[in-house]
Write a protein that holds these residues in place. Structure first.
Motif, PDB file in Angstrom:
ATOM      1  N   GLN A  17       0.824  -1.207   0.000  1.00  0.00           N
ATOM      2  CA  GLN A  17       0.000   0.000   0.000  1.00  0.00           C
ATOM      3  C   GLN A  17       0.860   1.261   0.000  1.00  0.00           C
ATOM      4  O   GLN A  17       0.589   2.200  -0.746  1.00  0.00           O
ATOM      5  N   THR A  18       1.891   1.277   0.815  1.00  0.00           N
ATOM      6  CA  THR A  18       2.772   2.443   0.881  1.00  0.00           C
ATOM      7  C   THR A  18       3.509   2.632  -0.436  1.00  0.00           C
ATOM      8  O   THR A  18       3.636   3.754  -0.927  1.00  0.00           O
ATOM      9  N   ARG A  19       3.964   1.555  -1.025  1.00  0.00           N
ATOM     10  CA  ARG A  19       4.650   1.640  -2.320  1.00  0.00           C
ATOM     11  C   ARG A  19       3.712   2.235  -3.375  1.00  0.00           C
ATOM     12  O   ARG A  19       4.091   3.122  -4.129  1.00  0.00           O
ATOM     13  N   GLU A  20       2.469   1.760  -3.404  1.00  0.00           N
ATOM     14  CA  GLU A  20       1.493   2.282  -4.362  1.00  0.00           C
ATOM     15  C   GLU A  20       1.233   3.773  -4.113  1.00  0.00           C
ATOM     16  O   GLU A  20       1.212   4.573  -5.053  1.00  0.00           O
ATOM     17  N   ALA A  21       1.083   4.153  -2.851  1.00  0.00           N
ATOM     18  CA  ALA A  21       0.832   5.555  -2.514  1.00  0.00           C
ATOM     19  C   ALA A  21       2.007   6.429  -2.918  1.00  0.00           C
ATOM     20  O   ALA A  21       1.818   7.541  -3.429  1.00  0.00           O
ATOM     21  N   TRP A  22       3.234   5.962  -2.713  1.00  0.00           N
ATOM     22  CA  TRP A  22       4.411   6.751  -3.072  1.00  0.00           C
ATOM     23  C   TRP A  22       4.511   6.937  -4.581  1.00  0.00           C
ATOM     24  O   TRP A  22       4.923   7.985  -5.053  1.00  0.00           O
ATOM     25  N   GLU A  23       4.136   5.916  -5.332  1.00  0.00           N
ATOM     26  CA  GLU A  23       4.151   6.042  -6.793  1.00  0.00           C
ATOM     27  C   GLU A  23       3.135   7.099  -7.248  1.00  0.00           C
ATOM     28  O   GLU A  23       3.422   7.914  -8.127  1.00  0.00           O
ATOM     29  N   ILE A  24       1.964   7.103  -6.632  1.00  0.00           N
ATOM     30  CA  ILE A  24       0.947   8.109  -6.960  1.00  0.00           C
ATOM     31  C   ILE A  24       1.416   9.489  -6.511  1.00  0.00           C
ATOM     32  O   ILE A  24       1.213  10.487  -7.221  1.00  0.00           O
ATOM     33  N   HIS A  25       2.072   9.543  -5.354  1.00  0.00           N
ATOM     34  CA  HIS A  25       2.599  10.815  -4.842  1.00  0.00           C
ATOM     35  C   HIS A  25       3.605  11.411  -5.837  1.00  0.00           C
ATOM     36  O   HIS A  25       3.601  12.618  -6.074  1.00  0.00           O
ATOM     37  N   GLU A  26       4.430  10.573  -6.429  1.00  0.00           N
ATOM     38  CA  GLU A  26       5.383  11.060  -7.440  1.00  0.00           C
ATOM     39  C   GLU A  26       4.651  11.673  -8.634  1.00  0.00           C
ATOM     40  O   GLU A  26       5.063  12.712  -9.154  1.00  0.00           O
ATOM     41  N   GLN A  27       3.576  11.035  -9.081  1.00  0.00           N
ATOM     42  CA  GLN A  27       2.781  11.585 -10.181  1.00  0.00           C
ATOM     43  C   GLN A  27       2.172  12.922  -9.766  1.00  0.00           C
ATOM     44  O   GLN A  27       2.129  13.873 -10.557  1.00  0.00           O
ATOM     45  N   ALA A  28       1.711  12.985  -8.535  1.00  0.00           N
ATOM     46  CA  ALA A  28       1.113  14.221  -8.022  1.00  0.00           C
ATOM     47  C   ALA A  28       2.136  15.349  -8.005  1.00  0.00           C
ATOM     48  O   ALA A  28       1.827  16.485  -8.373  1.00  0.00           O
ATOM     49  N   MET A  29       3.356  15.041  -7.589  1.00  0.00           N
ATOM     50  CA  MET A  29       4.400  16.065  -7.529  1.00  0.00           C
ATOM     51  C   MET A  29       4.776  16.545  -8.927  1.00  0.00           C
ATOM     52  O   MET A  29       5.019  17.743  -9.123  1.00  0.00           O
ATOM     53  N   LYS A  30       4.790  15.658  -9.898  1.00  0.00           N
ATOM     54  CA  LYS A  30       5.067  16.071 -11.277  1.00  0.00           C
ATOM     55  C   LYS A  30       3.994  17.046 -11.755  1.00  0.00           C
ATOM     56  O   LYS A  30       4.300  18.064 -12.370  1.00  0.00           O
ATOM     57  N   ALA A  31       2.742  16.737 -11.453  1.00  0.00           N
ATOM     58  CA  ALA A  31       1.651  17.640 -11.830  1.00  0.00           C
ATOM     59  C   ALA A  31       1.775  18.971 -11.084  1.00  0.00           C
ATOM     60  O   ALA A  31       1.570  20.039 -11.666  1.00  0.00           O
ATOM     61  N   TYR A  32       2.134  18.903  -9.818  1.00  0.00           N
ATOM     62  CA  TYR A  32       2.300  20.115  -8.997  1.00  0.00           C
ATOM     63  C   TYR A  32       3.356  21.033  -9.602  1.00  0.00           C
ATOM     64  O   TYR A  32       3.119  22.222  -9.800  1.00  0.00           O
ATOM     65  N   TYR A  33       4.527  20.493  -9.915  1.00  0.00           N
ATOM     66  CA  TYR A  33       5.601  21.308 -10.487  1.00  0.00           C
ATOM     67  C   TYR A  33       5.258  21.826 -11.889  1.00  0.00           C
ATOM     68  O   TYR A  33       5.769  22.858 -12.310  1.00  0.00           O
ATOM     69  N   ALA A  34       4.378  21.119 -12.586  1.00  0.00           N
ATOM     70  CA  ALA A  34       3.921  21.565 -13.909  1.00  0.00           C
ATOM     71  C   ALA A  34       2.770  22.568 -13.778  1.00  0.00           C
ATOM     72  O   ALA A  34       2.219  22.999 -14.792  1.00  0.00           O
ATOM     73  N   GLN A  35       2.420  22.913 -12.556  1.00  0.00           N
ATOM     74  CA  GLN A  35       1.324  23.835 -12.244  1.00  0.00           C
ATOM     75  C   GLN A  35      -0.026  23.304 -12.717  1.00  0.00           C
ATOM     76  O   GLN A  35      -0.950  24.065 -12.982  1.00  0.00           O
ATOM     77  N   ASP A  36      -0.141  21.997 -12.798  1.00  0.00           N
ATOM     78  CA  ASP A  36      -1.412  21.340 -13.106  1.00  0.00           C
ATOM     79  C   ASP A  36      -2.033  20.939 -11.765  1.00  0.00           C
ATOM     80  O   ASP A  36      -2.038  19.773 -11.375  1.00  0.00           O
ATOM     81  N   PHE A  37      -2.536  21.940 -11.056  1.00  0.00           N
ATOM     82  CA  PHE A  37      -2.967  21.738  -9.678  1.00  0.00           C
ATOM     83  C   PHE A  37      -4.213  20.873  -9.567  1.00  0.00           C
ATOM     84  O   PHE A  37      -4.356  20.131  -8.596  1.00  0.00           O
TER      85      PHE A  37
END
Length: 85
Positions: A17-37
């Motif tokens: 579960q933690t591994r899956e959440a961290w993978e999604i968190h990485e996608q979220a951070m990419k969107a965040y830095y791309a200003q795709d809030f």
């Protein structure tokens, strides 16, 4: 301070579960830095669905909502300037 700092966490072993959440968190951070809030919010909510007590996801959700209301400047580097302690 107006300069960002990196924050790290240490884990010896991740459960599935933690591994899956961290993978999604990485996608979220990419969107965040791309200003795709909006996309980042969707991903951070997915993290919260897996890890309900994830404080970093809570923090990033708040930042994303704030940036939807007041977008960062064009030269933004991902740092949110804290105005209070």
């Amino acid at each position: 301070k107006a300069k960002g700092i990196n924050i790290y966490t240490v884990e010896r072993e991740l459960d599935s579960q933690t591994r899956e959440a961290w993978e999604i968190h990485e996608q979220a951070m990419k969107a965040y830095y791309a200003q795709d809030f909006n996309s980042a919010i969707t991903h951070f909510k997915s993290v919260k669905a897996i890890l309900t007590s994830d404080k970093p996801a809570d923090n990033m959700l708040e930042r994303c909502h704030d940036f939807l209301i007041e977008p960062p400047p064009a030269d933004w580097n991902g740092v949110k300037i804290m105005k209070t302690k």
